[in-house]
Design a protein around this motif. Structure first.
Motif, PDB file in Angstrom:
ATOM      1  N   THR A 249       0.817  -1.211   0.000  1.00  0.00           N
ATOM      2  CA  THR A 249       0.000   0.000   0.000  1.00  0.00           C
ATOM      3  C   THR A 249       0.850   1.260   0.000  1.00  0.00           C
ATOM      4  O   THR A 249       0.330   2.357  -0.172  1.00  0.00           O
ATOM      5  N   ASP A 250       2.164   1.132   0.228  1.00  0.00           N
ATOM      6  CA  ASP A 250       3.009   2.315   0.351  1.00  0.00           C
ATOM      7  C   ASP A 250       4.467   1.922   0.145  1.00  0.00           C
ATOM      8  O   ASP A 250       4.785   0.762  -0.100  1.00  0.00           O
ATOM      9  N   SER A 302       0.228  -2.631   5.610  1.00  0.00           N
ATOM     10  CA  SER A 302       1.179  -1.554   5.410  1.00  0.00           C
ATOM     11  C   SER A 302       2.541  -2.037   5.905  1.00  0.00           C
ATOM     12  O   SER A 302       2.644  -3.025   6.647  1.00  0.00           O
TER      13      SER A 302
END
Length: 328
Positions: A249-250, A302
């Motif tokens: 996600t990042d 994450s």
């Protein structure tokens, strides 16, 4: 159904094999137990999958062999419904020292799998590729249309393997999917990777060592998300012929990663720095919209959530896992 996992005693392959066994499938694993890192970790992966077979209706068979053995690969592929091809010579830095080895395994080995599958009418071949195919970013996040200009022999070999995978679908009609993984981590991960090294050093009151400035950024993908993406391809044919990013996600800088781990485990330590290898990518970040559209892929962890889970796992399994990390 019957499934062949190449490299199935490794980190990703081991998790896939265990998962498929727990889902009740008949799994055959082939692995050559290359001592690129401590083979005891591979042996542990095998034991975990065997225990899963004892607890479920699935079955597990280990074959010690090499995907460069054309006859062996053909014999294994002709008896299964699906192939998840995870076998590879990993390591960006080691590929600089010996570029022919990743070429022989990651290219010739992949061709052996594809040729065998083409002759047997298999349901699908899923091939593991890597974000290393992108090289220097022209923009971020990487989508699948981004230029592929790898900066290491490893990246070149993975690019060749995934392109052969695509071509075998286009020319021969072989159902194939190539998944570009972005730095996978989690329980039983390879011991010579940044996260496992940072955790190991911090729990032993040693400062984490960052190579380079630490401003490099990475998209780290939790192993459970990799497993789910692969599992989806047992039933979903909407991605046949495609190459897709599988990321998180990042992304996070290596400095931030080292600081996050240090602060959780030993906040009194300083971070140390060492010389960076030029073959390491400067930045990675995945655009996973294609995988979301095709197979409904969504990352569930994450980096900070995943790191916390890995630290908990590390501490619970420290007695057997830590010696493997320290010896790497």
């Amino acid at each position: 159904m019957s499934i062949l996992v190449t490299g199935g005693a490794g980190f990703i392959g081991g998790h896939l094999a265990e998962h498929f066994v727990r889902e009740g499938h008949d799994v055959v694993v082939v692995d050559n137990f290359d001592p690129y890192y401590n083979v005891q970790l591979k042996e542990h992966n095998v034991e975990v999958a065997r225990e899963a077979a004892e607890e479920t209706e699935g079955s597990y068979e280990l074959v010690e062999g090499d995907v460069r053995d054309e006859d062996l690969v053909y014999d294994l592929v002709e008896d299964v419904d699906y192939v998840f091809h995870e076998a590879a010579q990993a390591g960006v830095r080691t590929s600089v020292d010996n570029p022919r080895k990743p070429n022989s395994i990651n290219v010739d080995g992949t061709l052996n799998v594809l040729d065998a599958a083409r002759d047997t009418g298999i349901e699908r071949v899923v091939v593991a590729s890597s974000s290393s195919v992108y090289g220097k970013p022209e923009y971020l996040p990487y989508d699948e249309d981004h230029p592929t200009t790898p900066v290491s022999p490893y990246g070149v070999s993975k690019l060749a393997g995934e392109q052969y995978t695509r071509v075998y679908n286009e020319i021969y009609g072989l159902p194939t999917v190539a998944l570009r993984y972005f730095t996978v981590y989690g329980p039983r991960m390879r011991p010579n990777m940044a996260i496992s090294n940072f955790v190991s050093r911090c729990v032993n009151d040693e400062p984490p060592v960052v190579y380079g400035s630490g401003e490099q950024t990475r998209d780290f993908t939790y192993i459970d998300d990799i497993v789910r993406a692969n599992d989806t391809l047992l039933d979903d044919d909407s991605a046949d012929g495609e190459i897709m990013n599988i990321g998180s996600t990042d992304n996070i800088s290596i400095n931030e990663l080292a600081t996050e781990i240090r602060d959780q485990l030993a906040p009194e330590l300083d971070i140390e720095y060492a010389e960076r290898n030029d073959a390491d990518a400067e930045h990675t970040h995945a655009d996973v919209s294609k995988a979301h559209d095709r197979i409904g892929y969504e990352a569930t962890h994450s980096i900070r959530e995943g790191v916390s889970e890995f630290i908990d796992w590390y501490q619970a399994n420290r007695d057997w896992y830590e010696p493997l990390v320290r010896d790497s």
